[in-house]
Design an enzyme around this catalytic site. Structure first.
Site, PDB file in Angstrom:
ATOM      1  CB  SER A 138      -0.592  -0.465   1.217  1.00 46.48           C
ATOM      2  OG  SER A 138      -1.370   1.454   1.735  1.00 46.48           O
ATOM      3  CE1 TYR A 144      -3.794  -2.201   5.795  1.00 45.76           C
ATOM      4  CE2 TYR A 144      -3.289   0.420   5.027  1.00 45.76           C
ATOM      5  CZ  TYR A 144      -3.930  -1.197   4.321  1.00 45.76           C
ATOM      6  OH  TYR A 144      -3.999  -1.584   3.039  1.00 45.76           O
TER       7      TYR A 144
HETATM    8  N1  NAP Z   1      -8.205  -0.700  -0.791  1.00 49.57           N
HETATM    9  C1  NAP Z   1      -7.416   0.056  -0.543  1.00 49.57           C
HETATM   10  O1  NAP Z   1      -8.085   1.437  -1.084  1.00 49.57           O
HETATM   11  C2  NAP Z   1      -6.223  -0.556  -0.931  1.00 49.57           C
HETATM   12  C3  NAP Z   1      -4.950  -0.020  -0.810  1.00 49.57           C
HETATM   13  C4  NAP Z   1      -3.631  -0.282  -1.089  1.00 49.57           C
HETATM   14  C5  NAP Z   1      -3.766  -1.577  -0.343  1.00 49.57           C
HETATM   15  N2  NAP Z   1      -4.514  -2.166  -0.209  1.00 49.57           N
HETATM   16  C6  NAP Z   1      -4.271  -4.110  -0.280  1.00 49.57           C
HETATM   17  O2  NAP Z   1      -4.270  -4.293  -0.860  1.00 49.57           O
HETATM   18  C7  NAP Z   1      -4.986  -5.882  -0.362  1.00 49.57           C
HETATM   19  C8  NAP Z   1      -6.279  -6.768  -0.929  1.00 49.57           C
HETATM   20  O3  NAP Z   1      -7.648  -5.784  -0.020  1.00 49.57           O
HETATM   21  P1  NAP Z   1      -8.978  -5.164  -0.764  1.00 49.57           P
HETATM   22  O4  NAP Z   1      -8.352  -3.610  -0.576  1.00 49.57           O
HETATM   23  O5  NAP Z   1      -9.079  -5.990  -1.899  1.00 49.57           O
HETATM   24  O6  NAP Z   1      -9.758  -5.678   0.485  1.00 49.57           O
HETATM   25  P2  NAP Z   1     -10.956  -6.274   0.486  1.00 49.57           P
HETATM   26  O7  NAP Z   1     -12.083  -6.224  -0.539  1.00 49.57           O
HETATM   27  O8  NAP Z   1     -11.102  -6.626   1.809  1.00 49.57           O
HETATM   28  O9  NAP Z   1     -10.715  -7.840   0.218  1.00 49.57           O
HETATM   29  C9  NAP Z   1      -9.526  -8.313   1.502  1.00 49.57           C
HETATM   30  C10 NAP Z   1      -9.076 -10.065   0.767  1.00 49.57           C
HETATM   31  O10 NAP Z   1      -8.176 -10.491   1.625  1.00 49.57           O
HETATM   32  C11 NAP Z   1      -8.541 -11.987   2.046  1.00 49.57           C
HETATM   33  N3  NAP Z   1      -7.849 -11.881   3.479  1.00 49.57           N
HETATM   34  C12 NAP Z   1      -8.628 -11.061   4.891  1.00 49.57           C
HETATM   35  N4  NAP Z   1      -7.106 -11.923   5.719  1.00 49.57           N
HETATM   36  C13 NAP Z   1      -7.568 -12.834   5.401  1.00 49.57           C
HETATM   37  C14 NAP Z   1      -6.687 -14.457   5.726  1.00 49.57           C
HETATM   38  N5  NAP Z   1      -5.900 -14.359   7.223  1.00 49.57           N
HETATM   39  N6  NAP Z   1      -5.971 -15.531   4.747  1.00 49.57           N
HETATM   40  C15 NAP Z   1      -6.395 -16.017   3.321  1.00 49.57           C
HETATM   41  N7  NAP Z   1      -7.431 -14.105   2.608  1.00 49.57           N
HETATM   42  C16 NAP Z   1      -7.566 -13.393   3.638  1.00 49.57           C
HETATM   43  C17 NAP Z   1     -10.136 -11.914   2.000  1.00 49.57           C
HETATM   44  O11 NAP Z   1     -11.252 -13.055   1.857  1.00 49.57           O
HETATM   45  P3  NAP Z   1     -11.862 -13.306   2.738  1.00 49.57           P
HETATM   46  O12 NAP Z   1     -11.591 -12.876   4.102  1.00 49.57           O
HETATM   47  O13 NAP Z   1     -12.508 -13.838   1.896  1.00 49.57           O
HETATM   48  O14 NAP Z   1     -10.800 -14.316   3.437  1.00 49.57           O
HETATM   49  C18 NAP Z   1     -10.547 -10.726   0.894  1.00 49.57           C
HETATM   50  O15 NAP Z   1     -10.479 -11.347  -0.033  1.00 49.57           O
HETATM   51  C19 NAP Z   1      -4.854  -5.913   0.990  1.00 49.57           C
HETATM   52  O16 NAP Z   1      -3.843  -5.935   1.105  1.00 49.57           O
HETATM   53  C20 NAP Z   1      -4.647  -4.076   1.288  1.00 49.57           C
HETATM   54  O17 NAP Z   1      -3.890  -3.972   2.415  1.00 49.57           O
HETATM   55  C21 NAP Z   1      -5.852  -2.210  -0.459  1.00 49.57           C
END
Ligand code: NAP
Length: 253
Positions: free
Chosen positions: A156, A169
């Site tokens: 991120s 985080y």
């Molecule tokens: N959205 C943003 O603005 C943003 C910006 C920068 C970076 N990111 C990063 O992008 C990544 C994806 O996030 P997102 O924004 O797509 O959020 P999201 O929609 O909440 O998706 C998160 C994913 O991670 C999975 N997950 C959570 N805990 C887990 C575990 N213990 N084992 C396996 N899977 C797990 C969830 O699946 P289940 O809960 O079904 O297992 C879900 O598929 C994260 O690392 C986040 O920090 C996001």
């Protein structure tokens, strides 16, 4: 010296990204950025292994992809649980014999809180998921990865910035960047490309965990992030885009 042949250049560019037959594991593929990465890799010809904690959700997603003509498999995986990680990568080894792309994407945020009030259980959960999970998946994937493979770690902009109330985080993502940079140096002799993905605000459900009031329409779409990754993976294998820093063009949202 070899002569430059301009006539071959447009033909190469017009082909578009192809990752035909490459085996890709994506963690946290059930929704958000992970799901978009799964679709984009599949469209580029990769054989995608969708992993997540919700077996039904990833099973349905893999089924939808197969009905659309893509090569997709669902494998349950909790990145915090070493036995589950080991079992998932054993399964990939048995089914495919190798792993070309590992996309460490699974992650969670936490309710905004100053350090003095941050629940220690929440701290541990965030570090175990975002940092130790990154380590465990990489640790068990690497023996299955041939020379020339690629690892993408979804961190991120928080891996280089800091925001009050985000200590767990931020710490997990800064740690993730340290791990990523170390890994890249370790793996250079094997020509394994290690990419740090540093997205800014992207329209996914993660925002409900810490800033539900933020305007999602100003954020990037998960598909934009997925396209950036596929474009980088499709580059010649003797080059690595070490960091993908991608944010909304307007900057702050
Ligand atoms: N959205 C943003 O603005 C943003 C910006 C920068 C970076 N990111 C990063 O992008 C990544 C994806 O996030 P997102 O924004 O797509 O959020 P999201 O929609 O909440 O998706 C998160 C994913 O991670 C999975 N997950 C959570 N805990 C887990 C575990 N213990 N084992 C396996 N899977 C797990 C969830 O699946 P289940 O809960 O079904 O297992 C879900 O598929 C994260 O690392 C986040 O920090 C996001």
């Amino acid at each position: 010296m070899r002569a430059f042949r301009p006539s071959s250049y447009p033909a190469i560019r017009l082909k578009g990204p192809t990752l035909q037959g490459k085996v890709a594991v994506i963690t946290g593929a059930s929704r958000g950025i992970g799901q978009a990465i799964g679709w984009e890799l599949a469209r580029a010809g990769a054989r995608v292994v969708l992993t997540g904690r919700d077996e039904q959700l990833i099973g349905e997603l893999a089924g939808r992809m197969r009905r659309d003509g893509f090569d997709a498999l669902a494998v349950p995986l909790d990145v915090r649980d070493e036995a589950s990680v080991r079992a998932a990568f054993d399964r990939v080894g048995q089914d495919y014999g190798r792993l070309d792309f590992l996309v460490n994407n699974a992650g969670i945020a936490h309710k905004l809180s100053p350090v003095q009030d941050l629940d220690p259980g929440t701290w541990r959960e965030v570090i175990e998921t975002n940092l130790s999970g990154l380590f465990l998946c990489t640790r068990y994937a690497l023996p299955r990865m041939p020379d020339g493979a690629s690892i993408v770690n979804n961190l991120s902009v928080a891996a280089q910035g800091m925001w009050p109330g985000h200590a767990g985080y931020n710490a997990s993502k800064w740690g993730g960047l340290g791990l990523t940079n170390t890994l890249r140096e370790e793996l250079r002799p094997r020509r394994i490309r290690v990419i740090a993905l540093l997205p800014g605000p992207t329209d996914t459900a993660i925002w409900e965990q810490f800033m539900p009031e933020r305007t999602r329409s100003k954020m990037m779409a998960p598909e934009t992030i997925a396209r950036a990754i596929v474009d980088c993976l499709a580059l010649p294998e003797n080059a690595v885009v070490e960091e993908i820093r991608i944010r909304p063009v307007t900057g702050a949202i």
